[in-house]
Design a protein around this motif. Structure first.
Motif, PDB file in Angstrom:
ATOM      1  N   LEU A 225      37.593  50.205  40.789  1.00 15.80           N
ATOM      2  CA  LEU A 225      37.262  48.869  40.303  1.00 15.80           C
ATOM      3  C   LEU A 225      38.520  48.034  40.098  1.00 15.80           C
ATOM      4  O   LEU A 225      38.606  46.886  40.555  1.00 15.80           O
ATOM      5  CB  LEU A 225      36.477  48.973  39.004  1.00 15.80           C
ATOM      6  CG  LEU A 225      35.929  47.656  38.433  1.00 15.80           C
ATOM      7  CD1 LEU A 225      34.593  47.887  37.759  1.00 15.80           C
ATOM      8  CD2 LEU A 225      36.888  47.048  37.434  1.00 15.80           C
ATOM      9  N   PHE A 226      39.517  48.610  39.445  1.00 15.56           N
ATOM     10  CA  PHE A 226      40.752  47.863  39.201  1.00 15.56           C
ATOM     11  C   PHE A 226      41.536  47.660  40.496  1.00 15.56           C
ATOM     12  O   PHE A 226      42.226  46.641  40.645  1.00 15.56           O
ATOM     13  CB  PHE A 226      41.612  48.581  38.171  1.00 15.56           C
ATOM     14  CG  PHE A 226      41.052  48.502  36.776  1.00 15.56           C
ATOM     15  CD1 PHE A 226      41.056  47.307  36.080  1.00 15.56           C
ATOM     16  CD2 PHE A 226      40.503  49.616  36.163  1.00 15.56           C
ATOM     17  CE1 PHE A 226      40.536  47.215  34.800  1.00 15.56           C
ATOM     18  CE2 PHE A 226      39.977  49.534  34.881  1.00 15.56           C
ATOM     19  CZ  PHE A 226      39.995  48.343  34.204  1.00 15.56           C
ATOM     20  N   ARG A 227      41.437  48.598  41.448  1.00 15.49           N
ATOM     21  CA  ARG A 227      42.105  48.408  42.724  1.00 15.49           C
ATOM     22  C   ARG A 227      41.483  47.246  43.495  1.00 15.49           C
ATOM     23  O   ARG A 227      42.192  46.430  44.099  1.00 15.49           O
ATOM     24  CB  ARG A 227      42.023  49.682  43.573  1.00 15.49           C
ATOM     25  CG  ARG A 227      42.709  49.535  44.924  1.00 15.49           C
ATOM     26  CD  ARG A 227      42.468  50.749  45.806  1.00 15.49           C
ATOM     27  NE  ARG A 227      41.057  50.964  46.043  1.00 15.49           N
ATOM     28  CZ  ARG A 227      40.318  50.265  46.887  1.00 15.49           C
ATOM     29  NH1 ARG A 227      40.851  49.255  47.557  1.00 15.49           N
ATOM     30  NH2 ARG A 227      39.052  50.539  47.066  1.00 15.49           N
ATOM     31  N   ILE A 228      40.147  47.165  43.466  1.00 13.76           N
ATOM     32  CA  ILE A 228      39.476  46.068  44.167  1.00 13.76           C
ATOM     33  C   ILE A 228      39.849  44.732  43.534  1.00 13.76           C
ATOM     34  O   ILE A 228      40.073  43.735  44.236  1.00 13.76           O
ATOM     35  CB  ILE A 228      37.954  46.283  44.151  1.00 13.76           C
ATOM     36  CG1 ILE A 228      37.590  47.523  44.967  1.00 13.76           C
ATOM     37  CG2 ILE A 228      37.228  45.073  44.721  1.00 13.76           C
ATOM     38  CD1 ILE A 228      36.123  47.886  44.896  1.00 13.76           C
ATOM     39  N   LYS A 229      39.928  44.695  42.218  1.00 15.84           N
ATOM     40  CA  LYS A 229      40.333  43.448  41.551  1.00 15.84           C
ATOM     41  C   LYS A 229      41.747  43.055  41.991  1.00 15.84           C
ATOM     42  O   LYS A 229      42.026  41.872  42.225  1.00 15.84           O
ATOM     43  CB  LYS A 229      40.281  43.627  40.032  1.00 15.84           C
ATOM     44  CG  LYS A 229      38.874  43.608  39.460  1.00 15.84           C
ATOM     45  CD  LYS A 229      38.897  43.834  37.958  1.00 15.84           C
ATOM     46  CE  LYS A 229      39.549  42.684  37.225  1.00 15.84           C
ATOM     47  NZ  LYS A 229      38.731  41.454  37.284  1.00 15.84           N
ATOM     48  N   ARG A 230      42.620  44.028  42.135  1.00 15.80           N
ATOM     49  CA  ARG A 230      43.977  43.733  42.585  1.00 15.80           C
ATOM     50  C   ARG A 230      43.971  43.255  44.032  1.00 15.80           C
ATOM     51  O   ARG A 230      44.692  42.306  44.395  1.00 15.80           O
ATOM     52  CB  ARG A 230      44.850  44.981  42.450  1.00 15.80           C
ATOM     53  CG  ARG A 230      46.312  44.755  42.836  1.00 15.80           C
ATOM     54  CD  ARG A 230      47.093  46.038  42.811  1.00 15.80           C
ATOM     55  NE  ARG A 230      46.565  46.992  43.769  1.00 15.80           N
ATOM     56  CZ  ARG A 230      47.038  48.219  43.928  1.00 15.80           C
ATOM     57  NH1 ARG A 230      48.027  48.641  43.157  1.00 15.80           N
ATOM     58  NH2 ARG A 230      46.512  49.034  44.815  1.00 15.80           N
TER      59      ARG A 230
END
Length: 365
Positions: A225-230
């Motif tokens: 999830l945090f990778r996609i946001k990045r």
């Protein structure tokens, strides 16, 4: 490494060494000697596309001399790491855009991307660690009769446009406007498959998060999830300024291009605007998904704490009774009772059952 395409009208000087073509179809050929470019441009009836891969200082100095490019534009191309922009230098425009390429050095492990065991040769620029794609800077020098594309590594999207243009060139009357449009359109269109893949991953991730609230999400899902946001933030930082640069091309106030060609840049601008709008929507979706997940987790934690508190209170009263009758005082009337022990047990069990019924009716258990 550099390669050059020259296209010119079929009605050229019959004594020239260049081949002729039927009708008004432009003749396209690759130029072996780059030092002839200035002479070709001086004729005024030919257009040149030069593609430069991994430019060296010597090659940049050569094209600066042949095309009379501004030193500041050459300096930006040499340094790389520029933001998308469009700058005007006399009769030449310098434009910076970013091409996207899928990262073949990563493999999907579970729900995240990890580095593969056998990594391909590292890319010099554009590496985004832990993401499924590369971003590569492409510098464009745009003149009325020439286009120069400069990038650090070979790009399949540029090679496709090159082969297509070599076999089916645009009209010579449009100058370099048509080929500039084709290059920009191909670069922008490469973002759509990547964004579609991110969208599918976002939808799968949302479903997994909301189905795992009771037992807790896996660390891989939260990392994803945090990778996609990045990833979305990186794309937004590139496409936002790039949209402004293409908008300047579509305003029909650039004297290099025929007015009919500038309408095509409006199509490229619409594509970038659609990409940036989609990125904003998906960023909001991920933020809302994370906030909803954390709210559900917090609510679930409150339910668990309420249940544990109820159980603790249920055992607190029997523990209090056992503590009272466990004191070592001699003058305790209940100690002499014949039914004192059953009375104490009944009192403890009864209090626990009464509290259980009370909490059960309030749906705390």
């Amino acid at each position: 490494m550099l390669k050059t395409l020259v296209w010119q009208p079929s009605s050229v000087d019959p004594n020239a060494s260049t081949p002729t073509g039927p009708g008004n179809v432009p003749v396209v050929q690759e130029l072996a000697d780059v030092t002839e470019i200035s002479d070709i441009l001086a004729s005024g009836n030919s257009c040149v596309w030069l593609d430069l891969v991994g430019a060296t200082p010597e090659e940049l100095a050569l094209i600066q001399e042949e095309f009379s490019l501004h030193p500041l534009a050459i300096e930006d191309a040499a340094r790389q790491a520029q933001r998308p922009k469009l700058e005007e230098y006399d009769d030449t425009y310098f434009m910076v855009v970013f091409a996207i390429e899928m990262n073949q050095g990563l493999v999907r492990v579970g729900n995240v991307f990890e580095v593969a065991e056998a990594e391909p040769p590292p890319r010099k620029f554009g590496w985004l660690e832990g993401t499924p794609f590369h971003l590569h800077e492409v510098d464009l020098f745009i003149g009325s009769h020439f286009l120069i594309t400069s990038h650090s590594v070979p790009l399949p999207v540029i090679d496709k446009v090159w082969k297509r243009w070599a076999s089916q060139p645009g009209p010579i009357e449009s100058g370099t406007g048509t080929i500039t449009y084709r290059v920009l359109d191909a670069i922008v269109d490469e973002f759509f498959p990547v964004l579609d893949g991110i969208v599918e991953e976002v939808e799968e991730l949302e479903q997994r998060l909301f189905t795992q609230v009771q037992k807790g999400a896996k660390n891989n899902d939260l990392r994803a999830l945090f990778r996609i946001k990045r990833d979305l933030l990186q794309l937004r930082r590139v496409l936002g300024p790039e949209r402004d640069a293409v908008l300047a091309l579509s305003r029909q106030d650039i004297p290099l291009f025929d007015r009919r060609v500038t309408f095509y840049f409006q199509d490229v601008y619409d594509h970038i605007a659609r990409l940036t709008d989609s990125l904003d929507v998906y960023q909001d979706m991920l933020t809302n998904a994370l906030e909803s997940y954390l709210s559900l987790v917090s609510n679930n934690l409150n339910e668990v704490m309420k249940t544990l508190t109820s159980v603790t209170v249920m055992f607190m009263v029997p523990t209090l009774i056992a503590g009272i009758y466990g004191m070592n005082f001699k003058l305790m009337p209940e100690l002499e009772m014949e039914l004192g022990y059953p009375f104490a047990l009944t009192l403890m069990i009864g209090s626990a059952v009464a509290l259980f019924i009370y909490f059960r009716r309030r749906e705390w258990i």
